[in-house]
Design an enzyme around this catalytic site. Structure first.
Site, PDB file in Angstrom:
ATOM      1  N   GLY A 136      -3.989  11.522   7.426  1.00  0.00           N
ATOM      2  CA  GLY A 136      -3.513  12.410   6.370  1.00  0.00           C
ATOM      3  C   GLY A 136      -4.575  12.803   5.360  1.00  0.00           C
ATOM      4  O   GLY A 136      -4.273  13.340   4.296  1.00  0.00           O
TER       5      GLY A 136
ATOM      6  N   LYS B  44       6.967  11.139  11.017  1.00  0.00           N
ATOM      7  CA  LYS B  44       7.103  10.289   9.817  1.00  0.00           C
ATOM      8  C   LYS B  44       8.445  10.613   9.140  1.00  0.00           C
ATOM      9  O   LYS B  44       9.409  10.899   9.835  1.00  0.00           O
ATOM     10  CB  LYS B  44       5.884  10.468   8.902  1.00  0.00           C
ATOM     11  CG  LYS B  44       4.571  10.271   9.683  1.00  0.00           C
ATOM     12  CD  LYS B  44       3.348  10.135   8.840  1.00  0.00           C
ATOM     13  CE  LYS B  44       2.136   9.898   9.734  1.00  0.00           C
ATOM     14  NZ  LYS B  44       0.910   9.671   9.016  1.00  0.00           N
TER      15      LYS B  44
ATOM     16  N   HIS C 274       2.761   0.967  13.047  1.00  0.00           N
ATOM     17  CA  HIS C 274       2.003   2.039  12.391  1.00  0.00           C
ATOM     18  C   HIS C 274       1.408   1.492  11.094  1.00  0.00           C
ATOM     19  O   HIS C 274       2.024   0.664  10.426  1.00  0.00           O
ATOM     20  CB  HIS C 274       2.916   3.241  12.110  1.00  0.00           C
ATOM     21  CG  HIS C 274       2.139   4.441  11.675  1.00  0.00           C
ATOM     22  ND1 HIS C 274       1.706   4.590  10.377  1.00  0.00           N
ATOM     23  CD2 HIS C 274       1.684   5.512  12.364  1.00  0.00           C
ATOM     24  CE1 HIS C 274       1.016   5.724  10.292  1.00  0.00           C
ATOM     25  NE2 HIS C 274       0.982   6.302  11.481  1.00  0.00           N
TER      26      HIS C 274
ATOM     27  N   ASN D 188       4.123  12.295  15.521  1.00  0.00           N
ATOM     28  CA  ASN D 188       4.802  11.330  14.657  1.00  0.00           C
ATOM     29  C   ASN D 188       5.234  12.108  13.415  1.00  0.00           C
ATOM     30  O   ASN D 188       4.407  12.430  12.572  1.00  0.00           O
ATOM     31  CB  ASN D 188       3.842  10.193  14.294  1.00  0.00           C
ATOM     32  CG  ASN D 188       4.443   9.248  13.266  1.00  0.00           C
ATOM     33  OD1 ASN D 188       5.634   9.319  12.968  1.00  0.00           O
ATOM     34  ND2 ASN D 188       3.617   8.369  12.724  1.00  0.00           N
TER      35      ASN D 188
ATOM     36  N   SER E   9      -5.718  12.844  11.439  1.00  0.00           N
ATOM     37  CA  SER E   9      -6.130  14.229  11.169  1.00  0.00           C
ATOM     38  C   SER E   9      -6.483  15.020  12.437  1.00  0.00           C
ATOM     39  O   SER E   9      -7.414  15.829  12.426  1.00  0.00           O
ATOM     40  CB  SER E   9      -7.282  14.262  10.156  1.00  0.00           C
ATOM     41  OG  SER E   9      -6.859  13.698   8.923  1.00  0.00           O
TER      42      SER E   9
ATOM     43  N   GLU F 157       1.238   2.647   8.233  1.00  0.00           N
ATOM     44  CA  GLU F 157       2.106   2.810   7.054  1.00  0.00           C
ATOM     45  C   GLU F 157       3.157   1.712   6.999  1.00  0.00           C
ATOM     46  O   GLU F 157       3.553   1.266   5.921  1.00  0.00           O
ATOM     47  CB  GLU F 157       2.742   4.214   7.065  1.00  0.00           C
ATOM     48  CG  GLU F 157       1.700   5.276   6.715  1.00  0.00           C
ATOM     49  CD  GLU F 157       1.935   6.640   7.334  1.00  0.00           C
ATOM     50  OE1 GLU F 157       3.047   6.905   7.818  1.00  0.00           O
ATOM     51  OE2 GLU F 157       0.974   7.442   7.339  1.00  0.00           O
TER      52      GLU F 157
ATOM     53  N   GLU G  93      -5.823   4.371  15.251  1.00  0.00           N
ATOM     54  CA  GLU G  93      -5.728   5.256  14.087  1.00  0.00           C
ATOM     55  C   GLU G  93      -6.504   4.645  12.912  1.00  0.00           C
ATOM     56  O   GLU G  93      -5.983   3.768  12.212  1.00  0.00           O
ATOM     57  CB  GLU G  93      -4.270   5.431  13.667  1.00  0.00           C
ATOM     58  CG  GLU G  93      -3.389   6.029  14.739  1.00  0.00           C
ATOM     59  CD  GLU G  93      -2.150   6.708  14.143  1.00  0.00           C
ATOM     60  OE1 GLU G  93      -1.957   7.895  14.443  1.00  0.00           O
ATOM     61  OE2 GLU G  93      -1.411   6.070  13.382  1.00  0.00           O
TER      62      GLU G  93
HETATM   63  P1  13P Z   1      -2.168  12.722  10.431  1.00  0.00           P
HETATM   64  O1  13P Z   1      -2.306  13.419  11.765  1.00  0.00           O
HETATM   65  O2  13P Z   1      -1.283  13.453   9.467  1.00  0.00           O
HETATM   66  O3  13P Z   1      -3.490  12.328   9.871  1.00  0.00           O
HETATM   67  O4  13P Z   1      -1.380  11.351  10.731  1.00  0.00           O
HETATM   68  C1  13P Z   1      -1.816  10.521  11.752  1.00  0.00           C
HETATM   69  C2  13P Z   1      -0.788   9.491  11.985  1.00  0.00           C
HETATM   70  O5  13P Z   1      -0.581   8.608  11.169  1.00  0.00           O
HETATM   71  C3  13P Z   1      -0.008   9.588  13.220  1.00  0.00           C
HETATM   72  O6  13P Z   1       0.721   8.424  13.440  1.00  0.00           O
END
Ligand code: 13P
Length: 249
Positions: A172, A11, A94, A9, A212, A96, A166
């Site tokens: 992150g 982002k 997601h 992803n 992560s 976010e 997640e």
């Molecule tokens: P990270 O791998 O950067 O922690 O992000 C995970 C994520 O949100 C994947 O959709």
């Protein structure tokens, strides 16, 4: 045996030229894997990425979409638009988007249905916040998100849904759920699906872990009984690192 599905992803990262260079370097590194490899890229990269992955084993996904086919929804992208250019997967719900863009369990459900109507495969995200975890209500949150997301889907559609667990506190942050913890929560998601759709369906559903994931922890996570791969953020922006994650299992 469920297949391992490993999705990046990106982002809101990567310009078209960066996406093209990434795929040029990444594709040869993963050409022999038996795992499903997906890159979920920004809308502006989709077309370039789709051209770049021709004759490779890499699939392309979007990171969001609207549920309507067309209409007066300024700034939105419809499932049909994605399908028409050759996109195969779409991330739905997601954290976010839930956190910053008012995505709710209800819109998630509408989007999943719209994805299936347009023959797109949804990657549906569920996960608890740190506060919810500390209150000890992770199970409730996860099972409720799963139930509401899948509401009204047929068994066949559920079999073709990818769920990404997640935990929000692990995204992150460099903090990963322990492999046992992630596996146990994923088992709970599978149990919830079993309650509604039966064991056969539940055993087919691909459930990924995200938060992560890196090449150093991917193997331990992805070899757990119920973890069927991962949804990878930051570490999917580096071709070699992401290839090592894909090839960890
Ligand atoms: P990270 O791998 O950067 O922690 O992000 C995970 C994520 O949100 C994947 O959709």
């Amino acid at each position: 045996m469920r297949k391992k599905v490993i999705a990046g992803n990106w982002k809101m990262n990567m310009l078209p030229n960066e996406a093209i260079s990434f795929i040029e370097e990444f594709a040869p590194l993963v050409k022999d894997t038996q795992n499903e490899v997906i890159l979920c890229v920004p809308y502006t990269d989709l077309f370039y990425a789709l051209l770049s992955v021709q004759n490779t084993n890499i699939k392309i996904g979007a990171q969001n979409m609207h549920w309507e086919e067309k209409g007066a929804y300024t700034g939105e992208v419809s499932p049909k638009m994605l399908k028409t250019i050759g996109v195969e997967y779409v991330i739905i719900g997601h954290s976010e988007r839930r956190q910053y863009f008012n995505e709710t369990d209800e819109t998630v459900n509408k989007k999943i249905k719209a994805a299936f109507e347009n023959e797109l495969k949804p990657i549906v995200c569920v996960g608890e916040t740190l506060e919810e975890r500390e209150k000890g209500i992770t199970s409730q949150i996860i099972t409720s998100q799963t139930r509401l997301a899948l509401d009204g889907l047929t068994a066949e559609q559920v079999k073709n849904t990818i769920i990404a667990y997640e935990p929000i506190w692990a995204i992150g942050t460099g903090k990963t759920a322990t492999s046992d913890d992630a596996n146990n929560t994923i088992k709970e998601i599978r149990k919830e699906i079993e309650k509604i759709y039966g064991k056969d369906v539940a055993e087919c559903v691909i459930i990924q872990y995200g938060g992560s994931v890196k090449s150093v922890n991917a193997k331990e996570l992805f070899t757990m009984s119920d973890i069927d791969g991962g949804l990878v953020g930051g570490a999917s922006l580096k071709p070699e690192e992401f290839a090592n994650i894909v090839k960890s299992v």
